[in-house]
Design a protein around this motif. Structure first.
Motif, short mmCIF file in Angstrom:
data_model
loop_
_atom_site.label_atom_id
_atom_site.label_comp_id
_atom_site.label_asym_id
_atom_site.label_seq_id
_atom_site.Cartn_x
_atom_site.Cartn_y
_atom_site.Cartn_z
N VAL A 1 66.34 -25.52 28.26
CA VAL A 1 66.28 -25.84 26.51
C VAL A 1 66.41 -24.29 25.87
O VAL A 1 66.93 -24.19 25.01
N SER A 2 65.67 -23.40 26.59
CA SER A 2 65.72 -22.10 25.95
C SER A 2 67.04 -21.56 26.13
O SER A 2 67.47 -20.80 24.96
N ALA A 3 68.15 -21.71 27.02
CA ALA A 3 69.40 -21.40 26.96
C ALA A 3 69.98 -21.96 25.83
O ALA A 3 70.96 -21.51 25.07
N VAL A 4 69.75 -23.20 25.67
CA VAL A 4 70.68 -23.98 24.31
C VAL A 4 70.06 -23.17 23.24
O VAL A 4 71.11 -23.02 22.26
N ILE A 5 68.75 -23.11 23.08
CA ILE A 5 68.24 -22.31 21.89
C ILE A 5 69.11 -21.10 21.76
O ILE A 5 69.43 -20.58 20.45
N GLU A 6 69.08 -20.25 22.83
CA GLU A 6 69.64 -18.91 22.40
C GLU A 6 71.03 -18.92 22.41
O GLU A 6 71.55 -18.15 21.78
N ARG A 7 71.93 -19.97 22.78
CA ARG A 7 73.01 -20.20 22.59
C ARG A 7 73.39 -20.41 21.25
O ARG A 7 74.56 -19.99 20.60
N HIS A 8 72.62 -21.02 20.28
CA HIS A 8 72.74 -21.14 19.08
C HIS A 8 72.28 -19.99 18.12
O HIS A 8 72.19 -20.26 16.87
N GLY A 9 71.81 -18.83 18.78
CA GLY A 9 71.35 -17.79 17.85
C GLY A 9 70.06 -17.79 17.33
O GLY A 9 69.70 -16.87 16.74
N ALA A 10 69.27 -18.77 17.88
CA ALA A 10 68.04 -18.70 17.38
C ALA A 10 67.02 -18.03 18.09
O ALA A 10 67.33 -17.79 19.43
N GLN A 11 66.19 -17.42 17.70
CA GLN A 11 65.04 -16.54 18.25
C GLN A 11 63.64 -17.40 18.54
O GLN A 11 63.29 -17.90 17.68
N VAL A 12 63.22 -17.48 19.86
CA VAL A 12 61.97 -18.19 19.79
C VAL A 12 60.73 -17.02 19.82
O VAL A 12 60.63 -16.04 20.39
N ARG A 13 59.99 -17.52 18.78
CA ARG A 13 58.73 -16.67 18.24
C ARG A 13 57.61 -16.82 19.36
O ARG A 13 57.04 -15.84 19.80
N TRP A 14 57.56 -18.01 19.43
CA TRP A 14 56.44 -18.63 20.42
C TRP A 14 56.63 -19.93 20.82
O TRP A 14 57.60 -20.59 20.05
N ALA A 15 56.01 -20.54 21.95
CA ALA A 15 56.29 -21.77 22.47
C ALA A 15 55.19 -22.28 23.08
O ALA A 15 54.33 -21.59 23.80
N LYS A 16 54.95 -23.71 22.82
CA LYS A 16 53.89 -24.23 23.43
C LYS A 16 54.54 -25.36 24.27
O LYS A 16 55.33 -26.13 23.92
#
Length: 856
Positions: free
Chosen positions: A777-792
């Motif tokens: 899922v993180s790879a998908v988020i990063e491919r879309h150019g989004a930055q993960v500020r935090w995650a639970k």
């Protein structure tokens, strides 16, 4: 008619019945008539006539007169010591045509003494012969067998009763409890058809009357009505499956419900649960009554009757049961119901069926508001822990619980919409109250804790957000119970916000002061309400199912409550914890570092990964953890001096965690492109000896949820060294969902304007677990150019609920849709869905959203 004609007629009958011309009961009767006609005609052809010394006797379904479409023919060829050659000729003439026509047959050839001998040695055979019925031939011979079996059963029941009970318990252990199984065994499970037949056998032994003193207006309306419902469902199951089958499978449930005009699979599950619980209660009463009625022998005949020991006003113990005192007058004592129930819970003694019947017939309604004594008895009942379960079930099955709580009818036998729930909604409420009863010393208002636990989900099944509906019902219930107005408001607030703490703790950054400020404001800075909700959250989780409550979730809620209490008590809110000096030094020094220390629980570890900040780092770091058998339960992302500082809370899948140095080398290789983490995860998943995506491992004795048998060190074999079989389920149990949440609003309560960056958004993912899911899922988020500020990351059994705080490169509707579609693509695919009638609002912390519900 030839046996082949019989088989052809059976097939034609089943084909024509699919058009709806015959209901389930009509089909069974036609099948009985058809087979009786063939057996009578064939018997006459073979010389099986009156005074011939031969008789055809049916047992099983044909014996009971309820032959199902694919049931075996259970037949006995009875003879009066006829010559062996003659018996063989008649038997061959009867059995071979049936075999040649492929009609399933279970047969035996016996004399009356032989049949009696078999019944005396085998409980199963004895129970079957008690249902014997004459079909053709010498009726006197059949009557001799039937009367002999019944007389033998009655005279020997005292010595065989223990075996009868053991036989039933063994069957229950094998088949499980029908009311609480996803695919129940209608015939052999606890609360199934066999149990009603056992009640009949006890009645033949003159130990019970075959019933359980249930009123016609009671839920289930008595075991015979419940039996008829399950029998109709089993008939349709045979007809739809096209073969003998006793378990209601998920894929057949909607069709069965439609054929019987019950509704969808959830309506069918509710009918099955209601019927099974009625039968379970009836068999409990029947076995208890039979045990007390066993004939005495020797000196036992001279013993005095059991004494009556007082338990409460108008309530005594007699012969191991809770009964009414001789001077009790139910018609003039409305509180007697609750005193009987509380006495049963305190002592662990069952309530006598006759007492429940008297109360159902004569006890008046409690006036509103309840007198304080009645409320006190209810609190005693609810505060008894799991001892309360049986008394409440007994009251509910006899219609008495519904008198005390009319709102209960909406949740009675209501099946859960989420596969993680173990119980029906009403039983979940009872289980939650039972768990809360063992936690009353933690709070200052234990009375409100158990009351709130009992009604916290009372709003379900009403087509709206159950937290909001339940809060209104709580006011209604609280006023009836006679609570003070301020207590009524407090219980209503418990119901309205019972999901607040678990939701915020697993979705929000606990280091952000706005998080605990939001909780405090939502609860009106009420410290009592906060501690009640904290304890209710644990009881609710424990009552939901295995794996829902754990060290990680407990630590999050505890920390949230601690900080919120400090705020409510006037303490200055602490700022988010800064990076430690060691972390700062590592970040400023550049390079790679992986450190691991024990966390809150004995099997939980905190892994800190420091590396040069770059796109894709979170996915690679999470993937390295997954490759080393570490399941991520939480993740936080920080940065300093050009380095990312990612912290994971992990639990090893088994054994000890890997070495830090090994994970550091793997992370460096992944960042440098020498290791394709996702490809390795795919390969590991594909090469797994037991499929880990969308499969159900069917191995006796396996450890729940792991697919590994107890005592086995090889995950590919069971404890005896035999290969396992993984049965493909093809789909995930629940459909994956992505929900976008406004981070400034939770549950309709607007957070302070500085709660979070207005450019950030919360994305919540709900899906079945998968190896390396966070990395994918993180790879998908990063491919879309989004930055993960935090995650639970929350793992509940086989289901995960992951929340990501994102700074989107494209926060338009199209951008969110594209990201959600790609995230769902890496999740296990869902089964086909039907529309849920749950109208909860996905933007509310109390809701799940109106969405498809998996056929599971």
């Amino acid at each position: 008619m030839a046996a082949t004609d019989l088989a052809a007629t059976r097939r034609q009958l089943l084909e024509s019945s699919k058009t709806g011309k015959l209901d389930a009961a009509g089909l069974r009767q036609v099948l009985v008539d058809l087979h009786e006609f063939w057996l009578t005609s064939k018997g006459a052809e073979l010389g099986i006539r009156p005074d011939s010394g031969f008789a055809i006797v049916a047992v099983g379904g044909l014996g009971r007169g309820e032959l199902l479409p694919f049931s075996d023919l259970d037949l006995i060829l009875l003879h009066d010591n006829r010559p062996l050659e003659e018996v063989s000729e008649v038997a061959d003439g009867l059995w071979y045509p049936l075999w040649d026509a492929n009609i399933p047959l279970d047969h035996s050839v016996r004399t009356v003494p032989q049949a009696l001998q078999v019944a005396s040695e085998d409980v199963t055979a004895a129970l079957g012969l008690l249902e014997a019925r004459h079909i053709a031939g010498d009726e006197d011979l059949s009557s001799l067998l039937i009367s002999g079996i019944r007389q033998q059963w009655r005279s020997g029941i005292r010595d065989r009763f223990v075996d009868v009970v053991s036989h039933a318990q063994d069957r229950w252990r094998r088949a499980g409890d029908i009311a609480h199984r996803a695919e129940p065994d209608l015939k052999n499970g606890r609360g199934g058809l066999r149990d009603v037949q056992l009640l009949g056998a006890l009645a033949i032994a003159q130990l019970t009357d075959g019933m359980a003193s249930l009123r016609p207006d009671s839920p289930g309306a008595g075991p015979q009505v419940a039996y008829a419902k399950l029998l109709d469902i089993r008939t349709e199951l045979h007809r739809i499956a096209g073969r003998p089958r006793e378990q209601v499978r998920a894929q057949d449930a909607d069709e069965i419900g439609a054929a019987l005009r019950i509704g969808d699979r959830f309506d069918l599950a509710r009918v099955i649960s209601d019927s099974a619980r009625t039968i379970s209660y009836s068999i409990d009463v029947g076995l208890r009554t039979a045990g007390n009625a066993l004939p005495r022998r020797g000196l036992a005949k001279l013993r005095r009757s059991p004494i009556r020991r007082p338990l409460d006003e108008g309530v005594v113990e007699h012969n191991g049961e809770v009964v009414l005192a001789r001077n009790a007058i139910p018609s003039k004592d409305p509180g007697l119901i609750l005193r009987v129930a509380s006495a049963s819970a305190r002592t662990g003694l069952p309530i006598s069926a006759s007492t429940l019947s008297r109360l159902a017939d004569y006890a008046p309604e409690l006036r509103e508001p309840w007198p304080s004594e009645a409320l006190s008895d209810l609190l005693v009942l609810l505060g008894s822990g799991h001892h309360m379960v049986d008394p409440i079930e007994a009251l509910d099955r006899t219609g008495l619980w519904g008198r005390l709580l009319p709102e209960w009818g909406a949740v009675r036998d209501l099946p859960p919409r989420d596969a993680i729930h173990t119980w029906t909604v009403d039983r979940h409420l009872v289980e939650t109250a039972a768990h809360a009863g063992s936690m009353t010393t933690r709070v200052s208002r234990p009375d409100l804790l158990v009351l709130g636990a009992l009604i916290h989900d009372l709003g379900k099944g009403r087509g709206a957000d159950h937290s909001i509906v339940g809060a209104d019902l709580a006011i209604q219930v609280g006023n009836r119970f006679g609570l003070w107005p301020q207590d009524v408001e407090l219980v209503s607030a418990m119901v309205r916000h019972h999901l607040l703490l678990p939701t915020v703790a697993t979705r929000r950054d606990l280091d952000d002061p706005a998080t605990w400020e939001l909780v405090a404001e939502t609860l009106g800075h009420n410290r009592v309400l906060l501690e009640l909700l904290a304890t209710l959250a644990e009881a609710d989780s424990l009552a939901t199912g295995p794996g829902v409550w754990g060290d990680w979730k407990a630590s999050l809620i505890t920390e949230l409550v601690r900080r919120t209490q400090r705020l409510i008590d006037g303490a200055q809110p602490a700022r988010p914890e800064p990076l430690s000096p060691e972390q700062i030094a590592l970040a400023e020094g550049g390079g790679f570092s992986v450190g691991m220390v024990p966390a809150d629980g004995p099997h939980t570890f905190r892994v800190t990964v420091v590396a040069p900040d770059q796109p894709g780092l979170l996915s690679k770091a999470a993937g390295v953890l997954a490759l080393n058998g570490l399941r991520s339960h939480a993740a936080t992302v920080q940065s300093h001096a050009g380095s990312a500082v990612n912290t994971f809370v992990v639990v090893p899948a088994f054994g000890s965690p890997p070495e830090e140095g090994l994970m550091r080398q793997q992370l460096m290789a992944a960042v440098e492109g020498k290791i394709d983490v996702l490809a390795r995860l795919d390969a590991r998943e594909a090469d797994s000896p037991i499929p880990t995506i969308g499969t159900v491992t069917a191995t006796p004795g396996s450890v729940a949820g792991t697919g590994v048998s107890a005592g086995s060190t090889d995950p590919a074999v069971d404890g005896a060294g035999h290969p396992k079989s993984a049965v493909p389920a093809l789909f995930a149990v629940a459909p994956p969902r992505v929900i976008w949440i406004d981070p400034t609003e939770i549950g309709g309560q607007t957070a302070p304007s500085d709660a979070t960056d207005s450019s950030e958004v919360l994305m919540e993912l709900r899906t079945d677990d998968r190896t390396g899911l966070l990395s994918r899922v993180s790879a998908v988020i990063e491919r879309h150019g989004a930055q993960v500020r935090w995650a639970k990351v929350t793992t509940l059994g086989g289901t995960v609920v992951d929340t990501f705080c994102l700074k989107m490169a494209d926060d338009s509707g199209a951008g969110r849709t594209a990201l959600a579609d790609d995230v769902i693509a890496v999740c296990p695919p869902p089964r086909p869905t039907v529309e849920s009638d749950d109208g909860d609002n996905p933007q509310s912390y109390g809701g799940t959203g109106r969405t498809g519900v998996p056929i599971s």
